[in-house]
Enzyme design. Structure first.
Site, PDB file in Angstrom:
ATOM      1  N   VAL A  10      15.006   2.196   3.605  1.00  0.00           N
ATOM      2  CA  VAL A  10      13.612   2.772   3.622  1.00  0.00           C
ATOM      3  C   VAL A  10      12.656   1.530   3.981  1.00  0.00           C
ATOM      4  O   VAL A  10      12.843   0.718   3.215  1.00  0.00           O
ATOM      5  CB  VAL A  10      13.374   3.182   2.013  1.00  0.00           C
ATOM      6  CG1 VAL A  10      11.874   3.975   2.012  1.00  0.00           C
ATOM      7  CG2 VAL A  10      14.210   4.336   1.606  1.00  0.00           C
ATOM      8  N   ASP A  57      14.585   9.697   9.508  1.00  0.00           N
ATOM      9  CA  ASP A  57      13.388  10.457   9.014  1.00  0.00           C
ATOM     10  C   ASP A  57      12.271   9.750   8.991  1.00  0.00           C
ATOM     11  O   ASP A  57      12.188   8.461   8.561  1.00  0.00           O
ATOM     12  CB  ASP A  57      13.823  10.994   7.463  1.00  0.00           C
ATOM     13  CG  ASP A  57      14.902  11.877   7.429  1.00  0.00           C
ATOM     14  OD1 ASP A  57      14.963  12.903   8.497  1.00  0.00           O
ATOM     15  OD2 ASP A  57      15.813  11.742   6.489  1.00  0.00           O
ATOM     16  N   ASN A  87       7.164  -3.321   3.241  1.00  0.00           N
ATOM     17  CA  ASN A  87       6.549  -4.104   4.176  1.00  0.00           C
ATOM     18  C   ASN A  87       5.133  -3.680   4.567  1.00  0.00           C
ATOM     19  O   ASN A  87       4.408  -4.222   4.939  1.00  0.00           O
ATOM     20  CB  ASN A  87       7.184  -4.085   5.642  1.00  0.00           C
ATOM     21  CG  ASN A  87       6.501  -4.691   6.718  1.00  0.00           C
ATOM     22  OD1 ASN A  87       6.279  -5.923   6.657  1.00  0.00           O
ATOM     23  ND2 ASN A  87       5.914  -4.017   7.583  1.00  0.00           N
ATOM     24  N   TYR A 152      -7.428  -9.934   0.761  1.00  0.00           N
ATOM     25  CA  TYR A 152      -5.881  -9.728   1.275  1.00  0.00           C
ATOM     26  C   TYR A 152      -5.157 -11.222   0.325  1.00  0.00           C
ATOM     27  O   TYR A 152      -4.009 -11.031  -0.089  1.00  0.00           O
ATOM     28  CB  TYR A 152      -6.181 -10.130   2.623  1.00  0.00           C
ATOM     29  CG  TYR A 152      -4.549 -10.276   3.341  1.00  0.00           C
ATOM     30  CD1 TYR A 152      -3.843  -9.154   3.275  1.00  0.00           C
ATOM     31  CD2 TYR A 152      -4.053 -11.535   3.706  1.00  0.00           C
ATOM     32  CE1 TYR A 152      -2.580  -9.270   4.002  1.00  0.00           C
ATOM     33  CE2 TYR A 152      -2.897 -11.591   4.249  1.00  0.00           C
ATOM     34  CZ  TYR A 152      -2.129 -10.459   4.332  1.00  0.00           C
ATOM     35  OH  TYR A 152      -0.789 -10.700   4.771  1.00  0.00           O
ATOM     36  N   LYS A 156      -1.623 -10.996  -1.846  1.00  0.00           N
ATOM     37  CA  LYS A 156      -0.398 -11.603  -1.365  1.00  0.00           C
ATOM     38  C   LYS A 156      -0.032 -12.586  -2.686  1.00  0.00           C
ATOM     39  O   LYS A 156       1.264 -12.929  -2.760  1.00  0.00           O
ATOM     40  CB  LYS A 156      -0.473 -12.402   0.017  1.00  0.00           C
ATOM     41  CG  LYS A 156      -0.477 -11.107   1.094  1.00  0.00           C
ATOM     42  CD  LYS A 156       0.780 -10.188   1.019  1.00  0.00           C
ATOM     43  CE  LYS A 156       0.566  -9.077   2.046  1.00  0.00           C
ATOM     44  NZ  LYS A 156       1.671  -8.270   2.156  1.00  0.00           N
TER      45      LYS A 156
END
Length: 262
Positions: A10, A57, A87, A152, A156
């Site tokens: 996935v 898929d 990701n 951001y 992280k």
């Protein structure tokens, strides 16, 4: 009938950039795919991966929402997930107080909330089976205060820390957790974050295929973390001994609007 001997991977954020390259590596190394992104380009990417021999898929969905993650999880259809490559993520430039807060929140909900919710659901299944690999895309940005990219970098920092903690919690379960920490990479990230007039937006960047290969190989080895590129490794070492205020000022020079070449 589907080939049940091929493990399922996935991959989120798989329409472009690092995520696309990670999914490509999974297909080339014998995995079938469930891929997701918030862009229609995910369907074109699926055709590329099918050409490599994978059953694919594709789900076009906003992974910043609980409903979006639930939709992706439902698409697994009870199949055992051999690898989860979490990701999906994006950034946002400009000073925090000048940002639209709904956009800032979307960064948080994509990079943190949606990411860990998906890991929570798939990770429980992996732990119950006693096997699985999780690759989480963090960033070297998590090592430094991100002036003009504050939200951001903060997300992280969370993801980097979360990855190390989760790996420790799962160390005796057969499930491995790897954190890929790239630096600036040649993707749509900076355009989407409205940072093309900044120094970092205009500077030379790493090849996403190279970054993905480093992360994929580390995941397959079961490594805990990997920083892609020697310059980025040097940056993380330097960040660990540099005062936070100085790091914030250095980041300002890279990310402040107008800091790039006119």
């Amino acid at each position: 009938m589907p080939d049940t001997s091929r493990p399922l991977a996935v991959v989120t954020g798989a329409s472009t950039g690092i995520g696309y390259e990670l999914a490509k590596l999974c297909a080339q190394n014998g995995h079938d795919l469930l891929i997701a992104a918030d862009q229609a380009a995910i369907h074109n990417a699926a055709k590329d991966f099918e050409a490599l021999g994978a059953a694919v898929d594709a789900v076009e969905v906003d992974l910043a929402t609980i409903e979006g993650v639930d939709q992706l999880y439902a698409a697994i259809r009870g199949r055992p997930v051999g690898a989860l490559l979490a990701n999906a993520g994006h950034g946002l430039g400009h000073a925090f107080l000048d940002q639209d807060f709904a956009q800032a929140r979307h960064v948080i909900d994509t990079n943190i909330t949606g990411t860990i919710y998906l890991i929570h659901k798939v990770g429980q299944d992996m732990r119950a089976r006693g096997e699985g690999r999780i690759l989480i895309t963090g960033s070297i940005a998590g090592f430094m205060p991100g002036s003009f990219q504050a939200v951001y970098n903060g997300t992280k920092a969370f993801i980097d820390s979360f990855s190390f903690a989760l790996r420790n919690e799962l160390k005796d379960t057969g499930v491995t957790v790897t954190c890929l920490m790239p630096g600036a990479t040649d993707t749509e990230f900076f355009e989407r974050a409205d940072m093309m007039d900044t120094q970092v937006g205009q500077d030379k960047k790493d090849d996403p295929a190279d970054v993905a290969k480093v992360g994929f190989d580390a995941m397959m080895r079961g490594d805990g973390d990997v920083v892609s590129g020697w310059k980025n490794k040097f940056t993380t070492v330097l960040a660990s001994v540099t005062p936070a205020g100085m790091l914030a000022e250095q980041h300002r020079k890279m990310a402040e609007p107008g800091s790039g070449k006119k």
